[in-house]
Scaffold this motif. Structure first.
Motif, PDB file in Angstrom:
ATOM      1  N   MET A  60       0.918  -1.123  -0.036  1.00 59.19           N
ATOM      2  CA  MET A  60      -0.051  -0.052   0.042  1.00 59.19           C
ATOM      3  C   MET A  60       1.057   1.271   0.002  1.00 59.19           C
ATOM      4  SD  MET A  60      -3.145   0.872   2.747  1.00 59.19           S
ATOM      5  CE  MET A  60      -2.206   1.454   3.981  1.00 59.19           C
ATOM      6  N   THR A  61       0.583   2.163  -0.846  1.00 58.47           N
ATOM      7  CA  THR A  61       1.275   3.221  -0.840  1.00 58.47           C
ATOM      8  C   THR A  61       0.848   4.386   0.124  1.00 58.47           C
ATOM      9  OG1 THR A  61       1.631   2.936  -3.467  1.00 58.47           O
ATOM     10  CG2 THR A  61       2.211   5.184  -2.460  1.00 58.47           C
ATOM     11  N   ASP A  62       1.848   5.001   0.807  1.00 57.63           N
ATOM     12  CA  ASP A  62       1.421   6.112   1.633  1.00 57.63           C
ATOM     13  C   ASP A  62       0.999   7.510   0.698  1.00 57.63           C
ATOM     14  OD1 ASP A  62       2.348   4.893   3.768  1.00 57.63           O
ATOM     15  OD2 ASP A  62       4.191   5.619   3.601  1.00 57.63           O
ATOM     16  N   VAL A  63      -0.133   7.875   1.380  1.00 60.90           N
ATOM     17  CA  VAL A  63      -0.466   9.210   0.610  1.00 60.90           C
ATOM     18  C   VAL A  63      -0.407  10.393   1.766  1.00 60.90           C
ATOM     19  CG1 VAL A  63      -2.605  10.137  -0.269  1.00 60.90           C
ATOM     20  CG2 VAL A  63      -2.072   7.699  -0.688  1.00 60.90           C
ATOM     21  N   ARG A  64      -0.192  11.428   1.029  1.00 65.51           N
ATOM     22  CA  ARG A  64       0.024  12.850   1.773  1.00 65.51           C
ATOM     23  C   ARG A  64      -0.790  13.809   1.060  1.00 65.51           C
ATOM     24  NH1 ARG A  64       2.140  14.095   6.031  1.00 65.51           N
ATOM     25  NH2 ARG A  64       2.399  16.357   6.709  1.00 65.51           N
ATOM     26  N   ILE A  65      -1.742  14.687   1.635  1.00 65.19           N
ATOM     27  CA  ILE A  65      -2.445  15.763   1.157  1.00 65.19           C
ATOM     28  C   ILE A  65      -1.785  16.982   1.172  1.00 65.19           C
ATOM     29  CG2 ILE A  65      -4.634  16.797   0.749  1.00 65.19           C
ATOM     30  CD1 ILE A  65      -6.060  13.988   1.808  1.00 65.19           C
ATOM     31  N   THR A  66      -1.425  17.783   0.343  1.00 67.59           N
ATOM     32  CA  THR A  66      -1.409  19.061   0.650  1.00 67.59           C
ATOM     33  C   THR A  66      -2.013  20.164  -0.113  1.00 67.59           C
ATOM     34  OG1 THR A  66       0.965  18.432   0.719  1.00 67.59           O
ATOM     35  CG2 THR A  66       0.606  20.804   0.340  1.00 67.59           C
ATOM     36  N   LEU A  67      -2.460  21.144   0.733  1.00 65.33           N
ATOM     37  CA  LEU A  67      -3.223  22.254   0.138  1.00 65.33           C
ATOM     38  C   LEU A  67      -2.719  23.425   0.130  1.00 65.33           C
ATOM     39  CD1 LEU A  67      -6.209  23.635  -0.147  1.00 65.33           C
ATOM     40  CD2 LEU A  67      -6.660  23.727   2.256  1.00 65.33           C
ATOM     41  N   LEU A  68      -2.595  24.157  -0.833  1.00 59.77           N
ATOM     42  CA  LEU A  68      -2.026  25.161  -1.177  1.00 59.77           C
ATOM     43  C   LEU A  68      -2.956  26.676  -1.243  1.00 59.77           C
ATOM     44  CD1 LEU A  68       0.736  26.685  -1.890  1.00 59.77           C
ATOM     45  CD2 LEU A  68       0.474  26.334  -4.365  1.00 59.77           C
ATOM     46  N   GLY A  69      -2.917  27.314  -0.363  1.00 58.81           N
ATOM     47  CA  GLY A  69      -3.804  28.427  -0.156  1.00 58.81           C
ATOM     48  C   GLY A  69      -3.539  29.781   0.189  1.00 58.81           C
TER      49      GLY A  69
END
Length: 83
Positions: free
Chosen positions: A1-10
């Motif tokens: 399973m691949t690690d996932v990271r969300i980044t929000l640019l705001g």
């Protein structure tokens, strides 16, 4: 399973960023995915490249979406990355 990271640019004072943050917080909590937020105004490179697209959502550093975050689309993309 691949690690996932969300980044929000705001940026501060952005109502679309507030909406995107709410969706990302919900999805990240439901799917146990870490996330972080960057201020587009803190980097001249980010501002030049993404300034007219904020909020911008990245998954593992790759642009996923901009202007609005579609919750179903975000969940599906995370599922594909984890598969």
């Amino acid at each position: 399973m691949t690690d996932v990271r969300i980044t929000l640019l705001g940026k501060p004072g952005c109502h679309l960023c507030d909406d995107a943050r709410a969706v990302i917080e919900r999805v990240a909590a439901d799917l146990d995915v870490p996330w972080d937020e960057r201020d587009v105004t803190a980097s001249e490179d980010d501002l030049r490249e993404y300034g007219d697209q904020i909020p911008v959502t990245f998954l593992n550093g790759v642009r996923h979406d901009f202007w609005r975050v579609d919750e179903a689309r975000l969940r599906a993309a995370i599922g594909r990355l984890r598969a």
